[in-house]
Scaffold this active site. Structure first.
Site, PDB file in Angstrom:
ATOM      1  N   SER A 182       0.925  -1.340  -0.024  1.00  0.00           N
ATOM      2  CA  SER A 182       0.080  -0.014  -0.115  1.00  0.00           C
ATOM      3  C   SER A 182       0.870   1.348  -0.008  1.00  0.00           C
ATOM      4  O   SER A 182       2.167   1.170   0.290  1.00  0.00           O
ATOM      5  CB  SER A 182      -0.777   0.129   1.381  1.00  0.00           C
ATOM      6  OG  SER A 182      -1.354   1.106   1.458  1.00  0.00           O
ATOM      7  N   TYR A 195      -1.996  -0.244  10.927  1.00  0.00           N
ATOM      8  CA  TYR A 195      -1.976  -0.838   9.555  1.00  0.00           C
ATOM      9  C   TYR A 195      -0.799  -0.294   8.712  1.00  0.00           C
ATOM     10  O   TYR A 195       0.076  -1.044   8.081  1.00  0.00           O
ATOM     11  CB  TYR A 195      -3.285  -0.242   8.760  1.00  0.00           C
ATOM     12  CG  TYR A 195      -3.252  -0.728   7.168  1.00  0.00           C
ATOM     13  CD1 TYR A 195      -3.438  -1.949   6.908  1.00  0.00           C
ATOM     14  CD2 TYR A 195      -3.083   0.520   6.076  1.00  0.00           C
ATOM     15  CE1 TYR A 195      -3.949  -2.211   5.645  1.00  0.00           C
ATOM     16  CE2 TYR A 195      -3.371   0.087   4.776  1.00  0.00           C
ATOM     17  CZ  TYR A 195      -3.723  -0.987   4.665  1.00  0.00           C
ATOM     18  OH  TYR A 195      -3.736  -1.318   3.227  1.00  0.00           O
ATOM     19  N   LYS A 199       2.424  -2.658   7.257  1.00  0.00           N
ATOM     20  CA  LYS A 199       2.573  -2.666   5.698  1.00  0.00           C
ATOM     21  C   LYS A 199       4.070  -2.197   5.646  1.00  0.00           C
ATOM     22  O   LYS A 199       4.771  -2.578   4.450  1.00  0.00           O
ATOM     23  CB  LYS A 199       1.536  -1.571   4.885  1.00  0.00           C
ATOM     24  CG  LYS A 199       0.268  -1.909   5.094  1.00  0.00           C
ATOM     25  CD  LYS A 199       0.169  -3.217   3.823  1.00  0.00           C
ATOM     26  CE  LYS A 199      -1.370  -3.625   3.662  1.00  0.00           C
ATOM     27  NZ  LYS A 199      -1.543  -4.899   2.809  1.00  0.00           N
ATOM     28  N   SER A 231     -13.274  -1.009  -2.744  1.00  0.00           N
ATOM     29  CA  SER A 231     -13.192  -2.316  -2.290  1.00  0.00           C
ATOM     30  C   SER A 231     -14.261  -2.228  -0.939  1.00  0.00           C
ATOM     31  O   SER A 231     -14.784  -1.230  -0.796  1.00  0.00           O
ATOM     32  CB  SER A 231     -11.812  -3.011  -2.125  1.00  0.00           C
ATOM     33  OG  SER A 231     -11.247  -2.299  -0.839  1.00  0.00           O
TER      34      SER A 231
END
Ligand SMILES: NC(=O)c1ccc[n+]([C@@H]2O[C@H](COP(=O)([O-])OP(=O)(O)OC[C@H]3O[C@@H](n4cnc5c(N)ncnc54)[C@H](OP(=O)(O)O)[C@@H]3O)[C@@H](O)[C@H]2O)c1
Length: 327
Positions: A182, A195, A199, A231
């Protein structure tokens, strides 16, 4: 004397911002013309997180070009739905698509899952590490259990599966390990500390694994770094507690369409591009700023972050309201 490093940073960012993103996309699509349709058809691809969002769309695009697929995620019924559509839109037959239910956090099952794919297809050409979840919560309000769960899924789950598949690729001396990282693996972002950490961990891991497998020139390690993409990711984010669902979905329409992200990802994959930033501006420009002039990027993020956090606290979707405000 003149502040050369500063002037260099300014001109570099300026040039990158103006030209490179467009050049990059043009180049990617030109590369596609030469090799996209030559490299991937017939390759056995194992896609994790295939039950929704980017992984689902990736499965459709791979099916269309004739790649046999192993589809994994936790929800078997959703994988059946994806398989059915893959068969409808492609010339693949039932045996070309294998459903492999898999929980990335249940690492003791990863070896047998790998064996079942190998037993069925005899090989794995490409592993796409795509399954994962994001986060929407402030660190001060978030249980450490959430940080544990994010690392278990995004980081440890991914590298565990990679280990089993890489053993097989090393035996064959060929294969591609593609990871859906990402832009958050490159920069930071408020409300996503865990998060971003997961990543960044993946980014560090795969950039370090690449030289470890460099003796096998036909094994490639590819990191795809999308910006915001349409998404189910916001529905599925981790929040302050592991079991708390996200009540604030917001409007996702400003994000990059899933099919475009996947198309650019496939081109990167076919051409062994080690790291591809797949994003629209302004997120792409922030990536460049982060890379070449981090002090400014940190200053900018403090400003953007303030708005994002304020919106989040007042119950407005953090991204969308910032986007609307700034556009
Ligand atoms: N959308 C974006 O803006 C964006 C941007 C950059 C990177 N990404 C990355 O793209 C990847 C796909 O996300 P997405 O946007 O497509 O989100 P999504 O629609 O929520 O899809 C996530 C996928 O991961 C699977 N998954 C979740 N927990 C799992 C577990 N414990 N074990 C196995 N599979 C699990 C889900 O399937 P089940 O629930 O059925 O298990 C689902 O198929 C993620 O790695 C994400 O970090 C997304």
């Amino acid at each position: 004397g003149p502040p050369w490093p500063l002037l260099w940073s300014i001109s570099r960012v300026f040039l990158e911002y103006l030209e490179i993103p467009r050049l990059l996309e043009r180049d990617l699509l030109r590369l596609k013309e030469s090799s996209f349709s030559l490299v991937l058809p017939g390759k056995v691809v194992w896609v994790t997180g295939a039950s929704s969002g980017i992984g689902e769309e990736l499965s459709y695009q791979l099916a269309k070009i004739g790649s046999p697929l192993a589809l994994s995620a936790r929800r078997e019924n959703e994988l059946e739905r994806v398989k059915k559509k893959c068969l409808e839109i492609s010339s693949l037959s039932d045996k070309d698509i294998l459903i492999v239910p898999l929980d990335l956090t249940n690492r003791s099952t990863h070896e047998s899952a790998t064996q079942s794919v190998l037993k069925h297809f005899g090989k794995i050409d490409i592993l796409v590490n795509n399954g994962g979840r994001s986060q929407r919560s402030l660190f001060v309000d978030t249980s450490i259990d959430v940080y544990n769960a994010i690392m278990e899924l995004n980081y440890l789950g991914t590298i565990s599966l990679t280990k089993h598949v890489l053993d097989h690729m090393i035996q064959r001396k060929k294969g591609k390990i593609v990871t859906m990282n990402s832009v958050m693996g490159i920069m930071g972002a408020p409300l996503a500390t865990g998060y971003c950490a997961s990543k960044h961990a993946l980014q560090g891991f795969f950039n370090s694994l690449r030289p470890e497998v460099a003796e096998y020139p036909e094994i490639s390690i590819i990191n795809l770094c999308p910006g915001p993409v349409q998404s189910q990711i916001i529905q599925n984010v981790f929040t302050e507690e592991v079991s708390k669902v996200n009540a604030n979905i917001g409007d996702q329409s400003h994000k990059m369409p899933t099919d475009r992200c996947v198309r650019l990802g496939l081109v990167s994959m076919a051409n062994d591009i080690k790291e591809a930033w797949i994003s629209d501006n302004p997120y792409l420009a922030v990536c460049y700023l982060w890379q070449y002039a981090p002090t400014w990027a940190w200053w900018l993020l403090n400003r953007i972050g303030k708005t994002r956090i304020k919106n989040f606290k007042s119950g407005v979707d953090a991204d969308v309201s910032y986007y609307k405000k700034s556009s």
